[in-house]
Design a protein around this motif. Sequence first.
Motif, mmCIF file in Angstrom:
data_model
loop_
_atom_site.group_PDB
_atom_site.id
_atom_site.type_symbol
_atom_site.label_atom_id
_atom_site.label_comp_id
_atom_site.label_asym_id
_atom_site.label_seq_id
_atom_site.Cartn_x
_atom_site.Cartn_y
_atom_site.Cartn_z
ATOM 1 N N UNK A 1 0.840 -1.200 0.000
ATOM 2 C CA UNK A 1 0.000 0.000 0.000
ATOM 3 C C UNK A 1 0.873 1.248 0.000
ATOM 4 N N UNK A 2 1.944 1.249 0.790
ATOM 5 C CA UNK A 2 2.851 2.390 0.843
ATOM 6 C C UNK A 2 3.524 2.620 -0.509
ATOM 7 N N UNK B 1 2.613 9.876 -6.386
ATOM 8 C CA UNK B 1 2.922 11.268 -6.083
ATOM 9 C C UNK B 1 3.251 12.053 -7.341
ATOM 10 N N UNK B 2 2.828 13.296 -7.349
ATOM 11 C CA UNK B 2 3.177 14.177 -8.456
ATOM 12 C C UNK B 2 4.537 14.793 -8.191
ATOM 13 N N UNK B 3 5.277 15.007 -9.242
ATOM 14 C CA UNK B 3 6.605 15.612 -9.159
ATOM 15 C C UNK B 3 6.612 16.886 -10.001
ATOM 16 N N UNK B 4 7.617 17.710 -9.788
ATOM 17 C CA UNK B 4 7.746 18.936 -10.588
ATOM 18 C C UNK B 4 8.080 18.548 -12.022
ATOM 19 N N UNK C 1 -5.410 17.106 -11.851
ATOM 20 C CA UNK C 1 -5.320 17.741 -10.532
ATOM 21 C C UNK C 1 -5.981 19.116 -10.481
ATOM 22 N N UNK C 2 -6.206 19.732 -11.640
ATOM 23 C CA UNK C 2 -6.782 21.063 -11.671
ATOM 24 C C UNK C 2 -5.752 22.169 -11.489
ATOM 25 N N UNK D 1 6.568 25.122 -15.159
ATOM 26 C CA UNK D 1 6.722 24.038 -14.195
ATOM 27 C C UNK D 1 5.352 23.775 -13.588
ATOM 28 N N UNK D 2 4.985 22.488 -13.499
ATOM 29 C CA UNK D 2 3.695 22.114 -12.914
ATOM 30 C C UNK D 2 3.848 20.735 -12.275
ATOM 31 N N UNK D 3 3.105 20.478 -11.227
ATOM 32 C CA UNK D 3 3.125 19.162 -10.577
ATOM 33 C C UNK D 3 2.343 18.177 -11.441
ATOM 34 N N UNK D 4 2.987 17.048 -11.747
ATOM 35 C CA UNK D 4 2.351 16.064 -12.629
ATOM 36 C C UNK D 4 2.921 14.680 -12.371
ATOM 37 N N UNK D 5 2.256 13.681 -12.916
ATOM 38 C CA UNK D 5 2.732 12.294 -12.848
ATOM 39 C C UNK D 5 2.350 11.588 -14.146
#
Length: 122
Positions: free
Chosen positions: A12-13, A20-23, A45-46, A58-62
């Motif tokens: 699960x971990x 997780x999203x990264x830069x 994520x919006x 730059x945006x948080x994404x995965x």
Amino acid sequence: MQNKILVLLLFVFSVCVGQERVAFFGRVVADNFVVGDVFVINKASGLETKTDANGNFTIAARVGDVLIVYAAKVEQRQFTLSKKSLDDVPCVFSVNYKANEMDELVINKYGAINSESLSLSA
């Protein structure tokens, strides 16, 4: 029994950490020229950002997120991020400029310009 619980918790971990999203660093170009002041939104994520004068953002994404690039001057495009997209720094997104056609252009300041002053009279 404790080993099974430990393995389940580790699983699960690892799934949670993998999500997780990264830069994410990208650049928007049109016809090999950078495009500034263009919005980039992460559909999942919006989150939203805007490109700088050099087309960088730059945006948080995965992996699997869909980024939408839009502005009045370019055609809207969607890009789905892959592992390769996240590894490329910066990842370059190519868009097309929108044609901006005017019906009419009126110049009021130069009243002395007419067909005669331009030698256009027939």
